[in-house]
Scaffold this active site. Structure first.
Site, PDB file in Angstrom:
ATOM      1  N   PRO A 296      13.036  45.440 -74.809  1.00  0.00           N
ATOM      2  CA  PRO A 296      12.827  45.218 -76.247  1.00  0.00           C
ATOM      3  C   PRO A 296      11.688  44.227 -76.477  1.00  0.00           C
ATOM      4  O   PRO A 296      11.337  43.435 -75.598  1.00  0.00           O
ATOM      5  CB  PRO A 296      14.150  44.597 -76.718  1.00  0.00           C
ATOM      6  CG  PRO A 296      15.058  44.551 -75.534  1.00  0.00           C
ATOM      7  CD  PRO A 296      14.194  44.690 -74.313  1.00  0.00           C
TER       8      PRO A 296
ATOM      9  N   GLU B  76      20.362  35.349 -81.053  1.00  0.00           N
ATOM     10  CA  GLU B  76      20.309  33.875 -80.942  1.00  0.00           C
ATOM     11  C   GLU B  76      19.230  33.407 -79.970  1.00  0.00           C
ATOM     12  O   GLU B  76      19.063  32.207 -79.739  1.00  0.00           O
ATOM     13  CB  GLU B  76      21.683  33.352 -80.494  1.00  0.00           C
ATOM     14  CG  GLU B  76      22.759  33.601 -81.528  1.00  0.00           C
ATOM     15  CD  GLU B  76      24.138  33.149 -81.077  1.00  0.00           C
ATOM     16  OE1 GLU B  76      24.235  32.385 -80.083  1.00  0.00           O
ATOM     17  OE2 GLU B  76      25.123  33.547 -81.716  1.00  0.00           O
TER      18      GLU B  76
ATOM     19  N   GLY C 252      24.449  38.309 -79.583  1.00  0.00           N
ATOM     20  CA  GLY C 252      23.238  39.130 -79.608  1.00  0.00           C
ATOM     21  C   GLY C 252      23.412  40.535 -79.065  1.00  0.00           C
ATOM     22  O   GLY C 252      24.356  41.257 -79.399  1.00  0.00           O
TER      23      GLY C 252
ATOM     24  N   TYR D 299       9.558  33.260 -67.828  1.00  0.00           N
ATOM     25  CA  TYR D 299      10.370  34.327 -68.405  1.00  0.00           C
ATOM     26  C   TYR D 299       9.760  35.716 -68.183  1.00  0.00           C
ATOM     27  O   TYR D 299      10.420  36.628 -67.676  1.00  0.00           O
ATOM     28  CB  TYR D 299      10.554  34.049 -69.900  1.00  0.00           C
ATOM     29  CG  TYR D 299      11.340  35.091 -70.638  1.00  0.00           C
ATOM     30  CD1 TYR D 299      12.729  35.141 -70.546  1.00  0.00           C
ATOM     31  CD2 TYR D 299      10.703  36.035 -71.442  1.00  0.00           C
ATOM     32  CE1 TYR D 299      13.457  36.098 -71.235  1.00  0.00           C
ATOM     33  CE2 TYR D 299      11.426  36.985 -72.133  1.00  0.00           C
ATOM     34  CZ  TYR D 299      12.804  37.013 -72.023  1.00  0.00           C
ATOM     35  OH  TYR D 299      13.512  37.965 -72.704  1.00  0.00           O
TER      36      TYR D 299
ATOM     37  N   ARG E 117      29.559  32.537 -70.588  1.00  0.00           N
ATOM     38  CA  ARG E 117      30.177  31.219 -70.395  1.00  0.00           C
ATOM     39  C   ARG E 117      31.134  30.866 -71.519  1.00  0.00           C
ATOM     40  O   ARG E 117      32.093  30.134 -71.308  1.00  0.00           O
ATOM     41  CB  ARG E 117      29.085  30.135 -70.318  1.00  0.00           C
ATOM     42  CG  ARG E 117      28.200  30.214 -69.095  1.00  0.00           C
ATOM     43  CD  ARG E 117      26.980  29.350 -69.247  1.00  0.00           C
ATOM     44  NE  ARG E 117      26.196  29.762 -70.423  1.00  0.00           N
ATOM     45  CZ  ARG E 117      25.082  29.175 -70.824  1.00  0.00           C
ATOM     46  NH1 ARG E 117      24.605  28.134 -70.161  1.00  0.00           N
ATOM     47  NH2 ARG E 117      24.444  29.626 -71.881  1.00  0.00           N
TER      48      ARG E 117
END
Ligand SMILES: NC(=O)c1ccc[n+]([C@@H]2O[C@H](COP(=O)([O-])OP(=O)(O)OC[C@H]3O[C@@H](n4cnc5c(N)ncnc54)[C@H](OP(=O)(O)O)[C@@H]3O)[C@@H](O)[C@H]2O)c1
Length: 265
Positions: free
Chosen positions: A189, A195, A19, A159, A40
């Site tokens: 954004p 993803e 991304g 979030y 990761r």
């Protein structure tokens, strides 16, 4: 590690395996940066490093789960105390992040805590690790990946709350480092084609004009960063949403947030 060069600036990008993070790494390499790629997924990071290395960029891979304090400490060390064969980091892009699905009360507390480690604590600690050296050198910068979601009340996950923190933290650091030659910017954004939503188990819903292209978001952000903006909100639609969210009464903002599905991106 691929390639080597000493006179080029170095950027460390977290969440570089997909991304917006991949896009940052590619566009910064195009601008002449060497890069340190953190995430990761080692296979994807090495594939990106090879791609960039083939074009003459030094691209180091630093595999780390940012929810794990011991792994994160290796990234902090890379920022605060580079080894003799490592260049100091000139630009830190705190990009890694994700949302959790479901309502707050139904979500496993450990899932919420891990999300907080990646989205909030890591950004705080990586800024703290990077900024003293940048201030001492009189140059450098940080881009923190926040979100339009941080301006809107949202249901479900934590979030948006974390992103509101990142926007405010970045504005505060922008003020703190003023006059040192160092610059801090929050990038906020709206929905962007990465993803992010698939990882959350969500379809890309809503009208097409709400969906931004990752390359455009990053290009706009790097332009705003070069102009020393404190806040970057790519896209006319999202600039309007953020302006309304700051000016309109809370009840109107809540309606707007409900319609836009706030909390998901
Ligand atoms: N896409 C949107 O609509 C949107 C909107 C506003 C803001 N944002 C923000 O933009 C940033 C980038 O997201 P994206 O849209 O590019 O999503 P993405 O394609 O899902 O990429 C997320 C990146 O974060 C990394 N990451 C996730 N958990 C991690 C962990 N525990 N440790 C280290 N790295 C981890 C992932 O790498 P690994 O899986 O390899 O670890 C991946 O590289 C996030 O902060 C997100 O909140 C996205």
């Amino acid at each position: 590690m691929t390639g080597a060069s000493s006179s080029r600036p170095t950027a460390l990008v977290t969440g570089a395996s997909s991304g917006l993070g991949t896009e940052f790494a590619v566009q910064l390499a195009d601008q002449g940066y060497d890069v340190v790629l953190v995430a990761r997924d080692e296979v994807r990071l090495r594939a990106l490093a090879d791609r960039l290395g083939a074009r003459g960029t030094r691209a180091d891979v630093l595999v780390a789960d940012l929810a794990d304090p011991a792994a994160r400490a290796r990234v902090e060390r890379r920022l605060a105390e580079p080894a003799v064969d490592e260049a100091p980091v000139d630009l830190l892009v705190n990009n890694a992040g994700y949302a959790t699905a479901g309502e707050f009360v139904g979500t496993d507390p450990a899932v919420l805590a891990a999300n907080h480690e990646v989205n909030v604590t890591s950004v705080l600690l990586l800024c703290r690790a990077a900024l003293p050296g940048m201030i001492e050198r009189g140059r450098g910068g940080v881009i923190n990946l926040s979100s339009v979601a941080g301006f809107l009340p949202g249901r479900g996950s934590v979030y948006g709350a974390g992103k509101a923190y990142l926007t405010q933290l970045s504005q505060n650091l922008f003020m703190s480092v003023a006059g040192t030659g160092v610059h801090v910017m929050a990038l906020c954004p709206g929905y962007t084609k990465t993803e992010f939503h698939a990882r959350l188990g969500q379809e890309r819903s809503g009208p097409g004009f709400l969906w931004l292209e990752a390359d455009r978001v990053v290009a706009d952000a790097l332009e705003d960063f070069a102009k020393r903006r404190a806040l970057s909100v790519p896209g006319a639609v999202y600039k309007a949403i953020v302006t309304v969210s700051r000016l309109a009464p809370l009840r109107i903002v809540q309606v707007l947030a409900r319609r836009s599905g706030s909390g998901r991106g």
